[in-house]
Scaffold this motif. Structure first.
Motif, PDB file in Angstrom:
ATOM      1  N   TRP A 162      -0.004  27.628 -30.797  1.00  0.00           N
ATOM      2  CA  TRP A 162       1.200  27.244 -31.517  1.00  0.00           C
ATOM      3  C   TRP A 162       1.780  28.388 -32.337  1.00  0.00           C
ATOM      4  N   SER A 163       1.259  29.602 -32.167  1.00  0.00           N
ATOM      5  CA  SER A 163       1.833  30.752 -32.862  1.00  0.00           C
ATOM      6  C   SER A 163       3.204  31.060 -32.268  1.00  0.00           C
ATOM      7  N   PRO A 164       4.101  31.751 -33.000  1.00  0.00           N
ATOM      8  CA  PRO A 164       5.492  31.959 -32.540  1.00  0.00           C
ATOM      9  C   PRO A 164       5.627  32.516 -31.134  1.00  0.00           C
ATOM     10  N   PRO A 165       4.848  33.540 -30.689  1.00  0.00           N
ATOM     11  CA  PRO A 165       5.055  34.011 -29.304  1.00  0.00           C
ATOM     12  C   PRO A 165       4.769  32.946 -28.276  1.00  0.00           C
ATOM     13  N   ALA A 166       3.713  32.131 -28.527  1.00  0.00           N
ATOM     14  CA  ALA A 166       3.368  31.093 -27.558  1.00  0.00           C
ATOM     15  C   ALA A 166       4.256  29.875 -27.698  1.00  0.00           C
ATOM     16  N   ALA A 167       4.772  29.641 -28.956  1.00  0.00           N
ATOM     17  CA  ALA A 167       5.564  28.434 -29.177  1.00  0.00           C
ATOM     18  C   ALA A 167       6.888  28.464 -28.443  1.00  0.00           C
ATOM     19  N   ARG A 168       7.300  29.659 -27.985  1.00  0.00           N
ATOM     20  CA  ARG A 168       8.553  29.739 -27.236  1.00  0.00           C
ATOM     21  C   ARG A 168       8.425  29.129 -25.850  1.00  0.00           C
ATOM     22  N   GLN A 169       7.193  28.924 -25.379  1.00  0.00           N
ATOM     23  CA  GLN A 169       6.996  28.301 -24.085  1.00  0.00           C
ATOM     24  C   GLN A 169       7.406  26.831 -24.156  1.00  0.00           C
ATOM     25  N   GLN A 170       8.147  26.394 -23.192  1.00  0.00           N
ATOM     26  CA  GLN A 170       8.610  25.021 -23.171  1.00  0.00           C
ATOM     27  C   GLN A 170       7.530  24.111 -22.605  1.00  0.00           C
ATOM     28  N   CYS A 171       7.352  23.011 -23.268  1.00  0.00           N
ATOM     29  CA  CYS A 171       6.321  22.073 -22.813  1.00  0.00           C
ATOM     30  C   CYS A 171       6.806  21.277 -21.611  1.00  0.00           C
ATOM     31  N   GLY A 172       7.999  20.678 -21.733  1.00  0.00           N
ATOM     32  CA  GLY A 172       8.495  19.851 -20.652  1.00  0.00           C
ATOM     33  C   GLY A 172       7.713  18.554 -20.549  1.00  0.00           C
ATOM     34  N   ARG A 173       8.244  17.594 -19.843  1.00  0.00           N
ATOM     35  CA  ARG A 173       7.570  16.315 -19.608  1.00  0.00           C
ATOM     36  C   ARG A 173       7.100  15.682 -20.922  1.00  0.00           C
ATOM     37  N   LEU A 174       7.995  15.572 -21.922  1.00  0.00           N
ATOM     38  CA  LEU A 174       7.627  15.070 -23.243  1.00  0.00           C
ATOM     39  C   LEU A 174       7.097  13.645 -23.158  1.00  0.00           C
ATOM     40  N   GLY A 175       7.765  12.814 -22.373  1.00  0.00           N
ATOM     41  CA  GLY A 175       7.310  11.431 -22.255  1.00  0.00           C
ATOM     42  C   GLY A 175       5.903  11.340 -21.691  1.00  0.00           C
ATOM     43  N   GLU A 176       5.631  12.133 -20.674  1.00  0.00           N
ATOM     44  CA  GLU A 176       4.291  12.134 -20.082  1.00  0.00           C
ATOM     45  C   GLU A 176       3.261  12.660 -21.075  1.00  0.00           C
ATOM     46  N   ALA A 177       3.651  13.686 -21.868  1.00  0.00           N
ATOM     47  CA  ALA A 177       2.731  14.227 -22.867  1.00  0.00           C
ATOM     48  C   ALA A 177       2.380  13.178 -23.912  1.00  0.00           C
ATOM     49  N   LEU A 178       3.368  12.430 -24.374  1.00  0.00           N
ATOM     50  CA  LEU A 178       3.097  11.378 -25.353  1.00  0.00           C
ATOM     51  C   LEU A 178       2.202  10.291 -24.761  1.00  0.00           C
ATOM     52  N   LEU A 179       2.425   9.970 -23.501  1.00  0.00           N
ATOM     53  CA  LEU A 179       1.591   8.969 -22.834  1.00  0.00           C
ATOM     54  C   LEU A 179       0.153   9.453 -22.715  1.00  0.00           C
ATOM     55  N   MET A 180      -0.019  10.742 -22.396  1.00  0.00           N
ATOM     56  CA  MET A 180      -1.366  11.298 -22.296  1.00  0.00           C
ATOM     57  C   MET A 180      -2.074  11.268 -23.652  1.00  0.00           C
ATOM     58  N   LEU A 181      -1.366  11.673 -24.716  1.00  0.00           N
ATOM     59  CA  LEU A 181      -1.970  11.664 -26.052  1.00  0.00           C
ATOM     60  C   LEU A 181      -2.307  10.246 -26.495  1.00  0.00           C
ATOM     61  N   PHE A 182      -1.479   9.287 -26.133  1.00  0.00           N
ATOM     62  CA  PHE A 182      -1.776   7.890 -26.457  1.00  0.00           C
ATOM     63  C   PHE A 182      -3.039   7.431 -25.724  1.00  0.00           C
ATOM     64  N   ALA A 183      -3.160   7.780 -24.440  1.00  0.00           N
ATOM     65  CA  ALA A 183      -4.351   7.401 -23.681  1.00  0.00           C
ATOM     66  C   ALA A 183      -5.602   8.057 -24.261  1.00  0.00           C
ATOM     67  N   LEU A 184      -5.473   9.319 -24.684  1.00  0.00           N
ATOM     68  CA  LEU A 184      -6.620  10.004 -25.281  1.00  0.00           C
ATOM     69  C   LEU A 184      -7.019   9.362 -26.605  1.00  0.00           C
ATOM     70  N   THR A 185      -6.034   8.969 -27.397  1.00  0.00           N
ATOM     71  CA  THR A 185      -6.329   8.302 -28.665  1.00  0.00           C
ATOM     72  C   THR A 185      -7.072   6.991 -28.423  1.00  0.00           C
TER      73      THR A 185
END
Length: 596
Positions: A200-223
Motif C-alpha cells: 500500500w506504499s505510494p509506488p504500489a498504490a498506483r496499481q489499479q485493483c479492478g473488480r471491486l465488487g468481487e474483491a468485497l465479496l472475497m473479503l466478506f467470504a474470508l471474514t
C-alpha cells in the motif's frame, strides 16, 4: 526499495525513497517521518503488550517490527532514529509508566539498539538479495524475504532477552522460552505487517485493483470463514477448521493484486489473534502465550503460502503481458518486413525493367557503330593509312567489348525478371565445343597459349539450348584465357552414366546420363577465401583501381543462372598459383524428352 549507494559521501541531503530533496525542505520532512514512525511504533506496541508474558514486554504479537522494516524499505535507512525512539519509549514509558528508573532506561535503550540493528540488517539483506525490487512480486523473492525475516529477528530477540536477564527482569533459566516468544512475535509482525505496508506504499498504490465488487465479496467470504474457524459459532470454537480460510486466500491470490492479498492476510491475522486471546478457536490452550505461539506459527505458514501463490500468479501475468507485447511487436515487424520486401521487389523489378530498356537502347547504336567501324576498318569506305587503321581497330574493339557488357547486363536482368527463354533442341556437344575453340583461338594465340579441346568418343547429342550452352562455354574458356599468362587452357568432355561416383550435385539429383565439360587452365588460380564469393554479381577477384583484367563481374553469375535454367550445374576447384578447373554438368536427356 531505497538504494543509498548512489548518494555521494558527505552530501548534505536527505534520502526520501528513491530521490533526494534539498536540505531546506527535507530536514523537516525527515523529522516528521521519524516522529511518525515512533508514534506508530508506540501505538502498535501498546497493542502487543496487552498479550505479553513475564516480565510484561515480551509478546508473541509484535506489529512494530513489521512497521520498522517497511519504513526503512520505503523511505530509507535514515529513519532509524524513529525506530530507536519508538522502541525505547515502548519499553520504558509505555511499559513502566512514569516509574522509570536508571535500570529501566538502560534496558530500554539496549532493546532500542537491538530493534534498530535488526531492522537495518533486514533492510540491507533484502536489498542485497532482492535488489531494488518489491520482494512480493516473485516467488523466489518471497522465499528470500521469509529467510531474511527469520534471520533478522534473531538480533532483537537476543538483544532484548539478554538485556532483561542481565537486569534481573527475567530469569536466565527461562531464556529459551522467552527468546522464542520474542523471536516469533517479531517474525510474525514482519511477515504480516511489512508486506501490507509495502503493497500500500505510494509506488504500489498506483496499481489499479479492478473488480471491486468481487474483491468485497472475497473479503466478506474470508471474514465469515475466519469467524467460523476462530469464533464462537461452534461449541468452544475448537473444531480443527483452520483449512477453511484457504479457499478465500487462494481466491485473493489468483484474482487480485498485492494490496488485496496483504489486506486479506492482515484481516485474517487480526481476527485470529482477537479470538485466540479471548480463549476461542482451534489454537486456544491453557495459557495465552502458548495459544499465541501456536497461532503465530499457523499465521506464518498461511502468510508464506498465500504470498508465494500471489507472487507466482503475478509472475505469470507479467510473462503473459511480455509475450503479448512480443507478439504484437513481431506482427508489426513482420508487417513492416513484408512491406519492405514488397518495396524491394518493386524496386528490383523497376531496376530490371530500366536496365533492359537501357540495354536495348544502347545495343542499337552500338551495333551501328560496330557495323560502320568494321566497314571503315576493312577499307570499304576508302583506303586508310596505318595509324588510322590502328585507331579504327581500337574503336571497333572497344565497341565490341561494350556490346558484350551490355548483353551481360541484359541477360542478367532477363534471368532475374524470369523472362529468360530457353529453347530445348538436340545438338552435338562436339560441334558446340569446336565453335567455341574457333571463336577463342585468336585470343589464345595473342597470348601464346595452347587451347585444346578433348571430347570422349561417347559424347554425342544432348537436348538443350545450344546458344546458351555455347554462351556458358565461351565465357568459361574466355575467363581461362584471360587469367592465364603461360601454359594452356584445356576443355575436356565426357559422359557420366546414371549413378556414377564423383558426378557432382546434378548427377545426385538427376536420373540419367550426364555430360561433364571441364575447363582447365594453368593460370593464377583462386584464393580459398574468394571461392565463396565467386558467383556473386559484380564481384571481381582483382577489383580495385589497379586491376589488370576487364569485365563487370557478371559472367560467372550468368553462367550459373543459365545452367540452372537448363537443368545443369557448375562447380569450381582451384589452387592459388596453379590454375582452376570449372566443371559444367548437363543432362543428356531433358526430363520427359528424348536423347538425340
Amino acid at each position: 526499495m531505497t538504494d543509498e549507494s548512489n548518494i555521494p559521501a558527505g552530501a548534505d541531503r536527505i534520502l526520501i525513497g528513491d530521490a533526494t530533496l534539498p536540505d531546506s525542505g527535507a530536514r523537516w520532512l525527515w523529522i516528521v517521518r521519524v516522529l511518525g514512525v515512533a508514534v506508530l511504533y508506540l501505538a502498535t506496541a501498546k497493542l502487543g503488550f496487552l498479550m505479553a508474558i513475564h516480565p510484561g514486554n515480551v509478546t508473541a504479537v509484535w506489529p512494530p517490527s513489521g512497521i520498522a522494516l517497511a519504513a526503512l524499505l520505503i523511505w530509507g535507512n535514515r529513519l532509524w532514529p524513529g525506530i530507536w525512539l519508538g522502541a525505547f519509549l515502548a519499553n520504558t514509558w509505555v511499559f513502566k509508566g512514569f516509574a522509570v528508573g536508571p535500570v529501566d532506561i538502560a534496558v530500554g535503550a539496549s532493546i532500542g539498539v537491538g530493534s534498530v540493528l535488526q531492522t537495518l540488517a533486514g533492510a540491507w539483506l533484502l536489498r542485497r538479495c532482492v535488489g531494488g525490487n518489491n520482494p512480493l512480486t516473485r516467488a523466489t523473492d518471497v522465499f528470500r524475504f521469509v529467510l531474511v525475516a527469520m534471520a533478522m529477528c534473531v538480533v532483537s530477540s537476543t538483544f532484548g532477552v539478554s538485556s532483561l536477564c542481565t537486569a534481573g527482569m527475567a530469569d536466565w533459566s527461562a531464556f529459551g522460552g522467552t527468546w522464542l516468544t520474542w523471536w516469533l512475535g517479531d517474525l510474525t509482525g514482519v511477515l504480516v505487517v511489512t508486506p501490507l505496508l509495502l503493497a500500500w506504499s505510494p509506488p504500489a498504490a498506483r496499481q489499479q485493483c479492478g473488480r471491486l465488487g468481487e474483491a468485497l465479496l472475497m473479503l466478506f467470504a474470508l471474514t465469515i470463514t475466519s469467524l467460523l474457524v476462530f469464533g464462537q459459532w461452534f461449541q468452544n470454537g475448537r473444531y480443527p477448521l483452520g483449512f477453511l480460510v484457504f479457499p478465500s486466500l487462494i481466491w485473493a491470490a489468483l484474482r487480485f493484486n498485492q494490496r488485496v492479498v496483504t489486506l486479506a492476510i492482515a484481516g485474517l491475522a487480526g481476527v485470529a489473534i482477537w479470538w485466540t486471546v479471548h480463549g476461542e478457536g482451534p489454537f486456544a490452550m491453557v495459557t495465552t502465550n502458548e495459544s499465541l505461539l501456536l497461532l503465530q506459527t499457523y499465521v506464518g505458514v498461511v502468510t508464506l503460502a498465500t504470498l508465494i501463490l500471489s507472487a507466482s500468479v503475478a509472475e505469470r501475468q507479467r510473462a503473459e503481458e511480455a509475450m503479448q507485447k512480443l507478439n504484437v511487436n513481431l506482427v508489426r515487424q513482420a508487417h513492416e518486413l513484408a512491406e519492405e520486401t514488397e518495396r524491394a521487389k518493386a524496386a528490383d523489378r523497376l531496376k530490371s525493367a530500366f536496365l533492359a530498356t537501357m540495354s536495348h537502347e544502347l545495343r542499337t547504336p552500338l551495333n551501328s557503330i560496330i557495323g560502320f567501324t568494321g566497314l571503315l576498318h576493312q577499307g570499304l569506305a576508302g583506303p586508310l593509312n596505318g595509324e588510322q587503321k590502328k585507331q579504327i581497330g581500337m574503336v571497333l574493339g572497344s565497341s565490341r567489348h561494350l556490346l558484350t557488357l551490355v548483353n551481360d547486363v541484359l541477360d542478367l536482368t532477363k534471368i532475374e525478371a524470369g523472362d529468360l527463354q530457353v529453347s530445348f533442341e538436340p545438338f552435338a556437344v562436339r560441334d558446340a565445343l569446336q565453335r567455341c575453340r574457333e571463336l577463342l583461338m585468336p585470343l589464345a594465340e595473342r597470348k601464346n597459349l595452347r587451347l585444346e579441346v578433348r571430347v570422349a568418343p561417347e559424347v554425342g547429342q544432348i537436348v538443350n539450348d545450344r546458344r546458351r550452352v555455347e554462351q556458358v562455354l565461351i565465357n568459361l574458356v574466355g575467363n581461362g584465357i584471360k587469367f592465364t599468362d603461360k601454359g594452356q587452357v584445356t576443355v575436356l568432355a565426357d559422359v557420366l552414366p546414371d549413378g556414377a561416383p564423383n558426378s557432382g550435385r546434378l548427377a545426385a539429383n538427376h536420373h540419367g546420363a550426364v555430360v561433364r565439360i571441364q575447363v582447365v587452365d594453368s593460370g593464377i588460380g583462386i584464393r580459398p577465401e574468394e571461392l565463396g564469393k565467386l558467383f556473386n554479381a559484380f564481384r571481381q577477384l582483382d577489383s580495385g583501381l589497379n586491376r589488370q583484367h576487364e569485365g563487370t563481374g557478371l559472367g560467372l553469375v550468368i553462367c550459373e543462372k543459365l545452367l540452372k535454367a537448363m537443368g545443369g550445374d557448375i562447380a569450381v576447384q582451384s589452387q592459388w598459383g596453379a590454375g582452376s578447373t570449372f566443371t559444367v554438368t548437363l543432362p543428356v536427356e531433358r526430363k520427359g524428352g528424348r536423347e538425340a
